[in-house]
Design an enzyme around this catalytic site. Structure first.
Site, PDB file in Angstrom:
ATOM      1  N   ASN A   9      70.838  85.901  36.635  1.00  0.00           N
ATOM      2  CA  ASN A   9      69.521  85.268  36.565  1.00  0.00           C
ATOM      3  C   ASN A   9      69.639  84.073  35.623  1.00  0.00           C
ATOM      4  O   ASN A   9      69.704  84.244  34.415  1.00  0.00           O
ATOM      5  CB  ASN A   9      68.497  86.293  36.048  1.00  0.00           C
ATOM      6  CG  ASN A   9      67.139  85.661  35.805  1.00  0.00           C
ATOM      7  OD1 ASN A   9      66.883  84.524  36.195  1.00  0.00           O
ATOM      8  ND2 ASN A   9      66.259  86.420  35.158  1.00  0.00           N
ATOM      9  N   TRP A  10      69.664  82.893  36.220  1.00  0.00           N
ATOM     10  CA  TRP A  10      69.872  81.686  35.397  1.00  0.00           C
ATOM     11  C   TRP A  10      68.627  81.293  34.617  1.00  0.00           C
ATOM     12  O   TRP A  10      68.676  80.404  33.783  1.00  0.00           O
ATOM     13  CB  TRP A  10      70.310  80.511  36.284  1.00  0.00           C
ATOM     14  CG  TRP A  10      71.610  80.707  36.993  1.00  0.00           C
ATOM     15  CD1 TRP A  10      72.489  81.759  36.844  1.00  0.00           C
ATOM     16  CD2 TRP A  10      72.206  79.845  37.976  1.00  0.00           C
ATOM     17  NE1 TRP A  10      73.575  81.590  37.664  1.00  0.00           N
ATOM     18  CE2 TRP A  10      73.426  80.417  38.368  1.00  0.00           C
ATOM     19  CE3 TRP A  10      71.810  78.649  38.560  1.00  0.00           C
ATOM     20  CZ2 TRP A  10      74.264  79.827  39.319  1.00  0.00           C
ATOM     21  CZ3 TRP A  10      72.639  78.053  39.506  1.00  0.00           C
ATOM     22  CH2 TRP A  10      73.854  78.633  39.880  1.00  0.00           C
ATOM     23  N   LYS A  11      67.501  81.915  34.924  1.00  0.00           N
ATOM     24  CA  LYS A  11      66.220  81.563  34.277  1.00  0.00           C
ATOM     25  C   LYS A  11      66.009  80.052  34.392  1.00  0.00           C
ATOM     26  O   LYS A  11      66.418  79.447  35.393  1.00  0.00           O
ATOM     27  CB  LYS A  11      66.196  82.088  32.838  1.00  0.00           C
ATOM     28  CG  LYS A  11      66.536  83.592  32.786  1.00  0.00           C
ATOM     29  CD  LYS A  11      66.263  84.259  31.478  1.00  0.00           C
ATOM     30  CE  LYS A  11      66.623  85.733  31.567  1.00  0.00           C
ATOM     31  NZ  LYS A  11      66.327  86.481  30.353  1.00  0.00           N
ATOM     32  N   HIS A  95      59.987  90.251  36.787  1.00  0.00           N
ATOM     33  CA  HIS A  95      60.816  90.120  35.586  1.00  0.00           C
ATOM     34  C   HIS A  95      59.904  90.189  34.358  1.00  0.00           C
ATOM     35  O   HIS A  95      58.777  89.700  34.382  1.00  0.00           O
ATOM     36  CB  HIS A  95      61.588  88.790  35.612  1.00  0.00           C
ATOM     37  CG  HIS A  95      62.611  88.715  34.532  1.00  0.00           C
ATOM     38  ND1 HIS A  95      62.282  88.394  33.236  1.00  0.00           N
ATOM     39  CD2 HIS A  95      63.944  88.966  34.537  1.00  0.00           C
ATOM     40  CE1 HIS A  95      63.385  88.431  32.491  1.00  0.00           C
ATOM     41  NE2 HIS A  95      64.404  88.789  33.261  1.00  0.00           N
ATOM     42  N   GLU A  97      59.742  88.532  31.766  1.00  0.00           N
ATOM     43  CA  GLU A  97      59.214  87.240  31.307  1.00  0.00           C
ATOM     44  C   GLU A  97      58.016  86.828  32.163  1.00  0.00           C
ATOM     45  O   GLU A  97      57.074  86.206  31.665  1.00  0.00           O
ATOM     46  CB  GLU A  97      60.337  86.190  31.328  1.00  0.00           C
ATOM     47  CG  GLU A  97      61.314  86.419  30.180  1.00  0.00           C
ATOM     48  CD  GLU A  97      62.741  85.995  30.456  1.00  0.00           C
ATOM     49  OE1 GLU A  97      62.990  85.203  31.376  1.00  0.00           O
ATOM     50  OE2 GLU A  97      63.634  86.489  29.728  1.00  0.00           O
ATOM     51  N   GLU A 167      65.455  96.718  32.904  1.00  0.00           N
ATOM     52  CA  GLU A 167      65.753  95.777  31.821  1.00  0.00           C
ATOM     53  C   GLU A 167      64.835  96.081  30.638  1.00  0.00           C
ATOM     54  O   GLU A 167      63.669  95.629  30.621  1.00  0.00           O
ATOM     55  CB  GLU A 167      65.497  94.335  32.279  1.00  0.00           C
ATOM     56  CG  GLU A 167      66.313  93.903  33.469  1.00  0.00           C
ATOM     57  CD  GLU A 167      66.459  92.381  33.530  1.00  0.00           C
ATOM     58  OE1 GLU A 167      67.599  91.911  33.451  1.00  0.00           O
ATOM     59  OE2 GLU A 167      65.446  91.677  33.632  1.00  0.00           O
ATOM     60  N   GLY A 173      68.103  89.031  25.908  1.00  0.00           N
ATOM     61  CA  GLY A 173      68.337  87.829  25.112  1.00  0.00           C
ATOM     62  C   GLY A 173      68.416  88.079  23.624  1.00  0.00           C
ATOM     63  O   GLY A 173      68.379  87.157  22.816  1.00  0.00           O
ATOM     64  N   SER A 212      71.351  91.752  27.749  1.00  0.00           N
ATOM     65  CA  SER A 212      72.539  91.451  26.941  1.00  0.00           C
ATOM     66  C   SER A 212      73.824  92.065  27.506  1.00  0.00           C
ATOM     67  O   SER A 212      74.675  92.537  26.742  1.00  0.00           O
ATOM     68  CB  SER A 212      72.328  91.882  25.481  1.00  0.00           C
ATOM     69  OG  SER A 212      71.223  91.197  24.927  1.00  0.00           O
ATOM     70  N   GLY A 234      71.963  85.352  29.962  1.00  0.00           N
ATOM     71  CA  GLY A 234      72.770  84.350  29.250  1.00  0.00           C
ATOM     72  C   GLY A 234      74.222  84.285  29.707  1.00  0.00           C
ATOM     73  O   GLY A 234      74.780  83.191  29.885  1.00  0.00           O
TER      74      GLY A 234
HETATM   75  P1  13P Z   1      70.215  88.490  28.925  1.00  0.00           P
HETATM   76  O1  13P Z   1      71.427  88.927  29.672  1.00  0.00           O
HETATM   77  O2  13P Z   1      70.295  87.074  28.438  1.00  0.00           O
HETATM   78  O3  13P Z   1      69.825  89.466  27.854  1.00  0.00           O
HETATM   79  O4  13P Z   1      68.990  88.474  29.977  1.00  0.00           O
HETATM   80  C1  13P Z   1      68.776  89.589  30.760  1.00  0.00           C
HETATM   81  C2  13P Z   1      67.768  89.251  31.792  1.00  0.00           C
HETATM   82  O5  13P Z   1      66.604  89.037  31.503  1.00  0.00           O
HETATM   83  C3  13P Z   1      68.234  89.133  33.183  1.00  0.00           C
HETATM   84  O6  13P Z   1      67.165  89.075  34.074  1.00  0.00           O
END
Ligand code: 13P
Length: 250
Positions: A9-11, A95, A97, A167, A173, A212, A234
C-alpha cells in the site's frame, strides 16, 4: 492451500519517476520470489502507469479506495468500474486511515465492499483496533464488529474470494509490530468466526497482517498458520525492501 499475498500500500507516496523505478525493480525481482502473489496499490494517478509497466506480468495491482456509486456527480471520487478499466484486480476498503482521517463508518465501508464485488474486484477489507481498544480488552469486539458490518448486509458468501487485512492501528507506521503470536491470535479469531459460519469460506479466505511489516519480521509472521501474507506500507516503497519481505514468504 492458500497462496500467500504480499501487497504494498503506497498510500499518498510516489512520483512518475519513483513509480517507474519501483515497478522496474519489482518486475526484475519478482521471478526470484515465485511463492507468494505480489500486488501493489498505487495512488490513482499512477494506475495507468502501473498497468502499462506490469500488464502481462505476475504482479497484480489495485486501488486504495473507491466510491460505492457506479457513476454520478461525486466530485473527486473514483468508481469500481474505473478501477477495472485500469486493470485492477484488488481494492482496499476501510483502511484505518480512511476510517480515522476521513470519517468512514463501517456501514460505508460495507457499501464499498459490495460495490467492489459487483464490479468484479477483490475487496481487501481492512480491520483493526486502536491502542486504547487493545488496552481495554476490546480487540476482538472491534474486529468482529468491523466484519459484521459486511456480514449483516451480505452474509458469509460476501467473503468468498475476498481478502481481510488485520492491521492493528497502533502498529501502522509506528515501528511497533504485533508479535507474531498476537497477530496469529486475532487471525485465528477471524478465521474461526468465518469458519463457524461456512467452513469452506473460512478455510479459503486469505488473512493478511499489516503494521510495520519488514524483511526482518515477515518470515516469522508468515510461519503462523492463519497469516496468509502482508499488507505493507512504508517498506513497500523500495523494491529491495518489498522483495525482502516477499522472500520471507518462501
Ligand atoms: P506500515 O507498514 O508503514 O506500518 O503501514 C501499514 C499499512 O497501513 C498498510 O496498509
Amino acid at each position: 492451500m492458500r497462496r500467500l499475498l504480499v501487497a504494498g500500500n503506497w498510500k499518498m507516496h510516489g512520483s512518475r519517476a519513483m513509480v517507474e523505478e519501483l515497478m522496474n525493480g519489482l518486475l526484475d525481482g519478482a521471478g526470484s520470489v515465485p511463492g507468494p502473489e505480489l500486488a501493489v496499490f498505487p495512488p490513482f494517478p499512477y494506475l495507468a502507469l502501473v498497468q502499462s509497466l506490469a500488464g502481462g506480468s505476475s504482479i497484480a495491482w489495485g486501488g486504495q479506495n473507491l466510491d460505492p456509486h457506479e457513476q454520478g456527480a461525486f466530485t473527486g471520487e473514483v468508481s469500481a468500474g474505473m478501477l477495472r478499466d485500469f486493470g485492477c484486480r484488488y481494492v482496499l476498503v476501510g483502511h484505518s486511515e480512511r476510517r480515522s482521517l476521513f470519517g468512514e463508518s463501517s456501514a460505508q465501508v460495507a457499501r464499498k465492499f459490495f460495490a467492489a464485488k459487483a464490479a468484479g474486484l477483490v475487496p481487501v477489507l481492512c480491520v483493526g483496533e486502536t491502542q486504547a481498544e487493545r488496552e481495554s480488552g476490546d480487540t476482538e469486539r472491534v474486529v468482529a464488529a468491523q466484519i459484521d458490518a459486511v456480514l449483516d448486509s451480505g452474509g458469509t458468501a460476501a467473503f468468498a474470494d475476498a481478502v481481510i487485512a488485520y492491521e492493528p492501528v497502533w502498529a501502522i507506521g509506528t515501528g511497533l509490530t504485533a508479535s507474531s503470536e498476537q497477530a496469529q491470535a486475532i487471525h485465528a479469531f477471524i478465521r474461526d468466526k468465518l469458519t463457524g459460519l461456512d467452513g469452506t469460506i473460512g478455510g479459503q479466505i486469505r488473512l493478511l497482517y499489516g503494521g510495520s511489516v519488514k524483511a526482518t519480521n515477515a518470515a516469522d509472521l508468515f510461519r503462523q498458520p492463519d497469516i496468509d501474507g502482508a499488507l505493507v506500507g512504508g517498506a513497500s516503497l523500495a523494491a529491495e525492501d518489498f522483495l525482502g519481505i516477499c522472500q520471507g514468504a518462501g
